[in-house]
Write a protein that holds these residues in place. Structure first.
Motif, short mmCIF file in Angstrom:
data_model
loop_
_atom_site.label_atom_id
_atom_site.label_comp_id
_atom_site.label_asym_id
_atom_site.label_seq_id
_atom_site.Cartn_x
_atom_site.Cartn_y
_atom_site.Cartn_z
N TYR A 22 -5.81 -0.57 4.44
CA TYR A 22 -5.58 -1.76 3.62
C TYR A 22 -6.29 -2.99 4.17
O TYR A 22 -6.43 -4.00 3.47
N TRP B 5 0.85 -1.19 0.00
CA TRP B 5 0.00 0.00 0.00
C TRP B 5 0.89 1.24 0.00
O TRP B 5 2.10 1.16 0.19
N SER C 73 1.09 5.12 1.74
CA SER C 73 0.56 5.97 2.80
C SER C 73 1.56 7.07 3.11
O SER C 73 2.76 6.79 3.20
N SER D 74 -1.79 -1.59 7.64
CA SER D 74 -2.47 -0.31 7.46
C SER D 74 -3.96 -0.50 7.71
O SER D 74 -4.55 -1.46 7.21
N TYR E 196 5.86 4.01 0.12
CA TYR E 196 5.39 2.68 -0.28
C TYR E 196 5.71 1.70 0.84
O TYR E 196 6.82 1.71 1.38
#
Length: 184
Positions: free
Chosen positions: A102, A71, A73, A99, A77
């Motif tokens: 995610y 993911w 954020s 996350s 990465y």
């Protein structure tokens, strides 16, 4: 098949501190593996013990399907390596730092996943983020405000409040991890 524990929470909630606490308590005595995240952040950025990758190297690994999960954020990465699949298959319990955003995708990939939400008050988050020193005040405010807006699917999580002593929340997380151990 081992159990996948998915630790999530806002920046500053203390996920890494609690994960390290449990790692030190277990210290290889049980079939539990604490997976490192692959992150496009310098290795010396402080806090999490992660594998630092350049954006190009991350994209190469992603293209070659070397991540079980990934993911983006806060402009970075994040990835969890496919090695976790082998560990799970070989009856290891695996702990990852995931996350919150995610999580729905992770739940599709790993239906038996055990999500654990680490929570702390906004005041505690602010204090910890300031102490960490990676973000300025404006970025910290954005992180705290973003944290309030993310739907954590709280009914899916085991929640651990981490505003007090490390040992209190650490032992609660440890007990949660060890519950699966008694099933093996």
């Amino acid at each position: 098949m081992g159990t996948l524990f998915y630790i999530a929470g806002a920046s500053g909630a203390g996920k890494d501190t609690l994960i390290n606490y449990c790692r030190n308590q277990i210290d290889g005595m049980l079939p539990v593996i604490f997976a490192h995240r692959y992150i496009t952040r310098p290795a010396n950025a402080g806090g999490e013990n992660h594998v630092s990758l350049s954006e190009e190297e991350f994209k190469l690994r992603l293209k070659n399907r070397l991540f079980a999960m990934h993911w983006v954020s806060h402009g970075l990465y994040y990835g969890i390596g496919i090695e976790i699949n082998l560990w799970l298959k070989n009856d290891f319990n695996v702990v990852i730092n995931g996350s919150r955003e995610y999580l729905p995708i992770a739940m599709e990939k790993y239906p038996a996943i055990k999500p654990i939400l680490i929570e702390a008050t906004a005041e505690t988050l602010r204090e910890r983020l300031l102490r960490r020193g990676r973000e300025d005040s404006e970025s910290i405010n954005e992180r705290i405000n973003r944290s309030k807006m993310i739907d954590t699917h709280s009914e899916l999580f085991t929640s651990i409040h981490n505003d007090g002593l490390l040992e209190d929340a650490g032992n609660e997380l440890l007990a949660t991890l060890l519950q699966a151990e008694s099933i093996l």
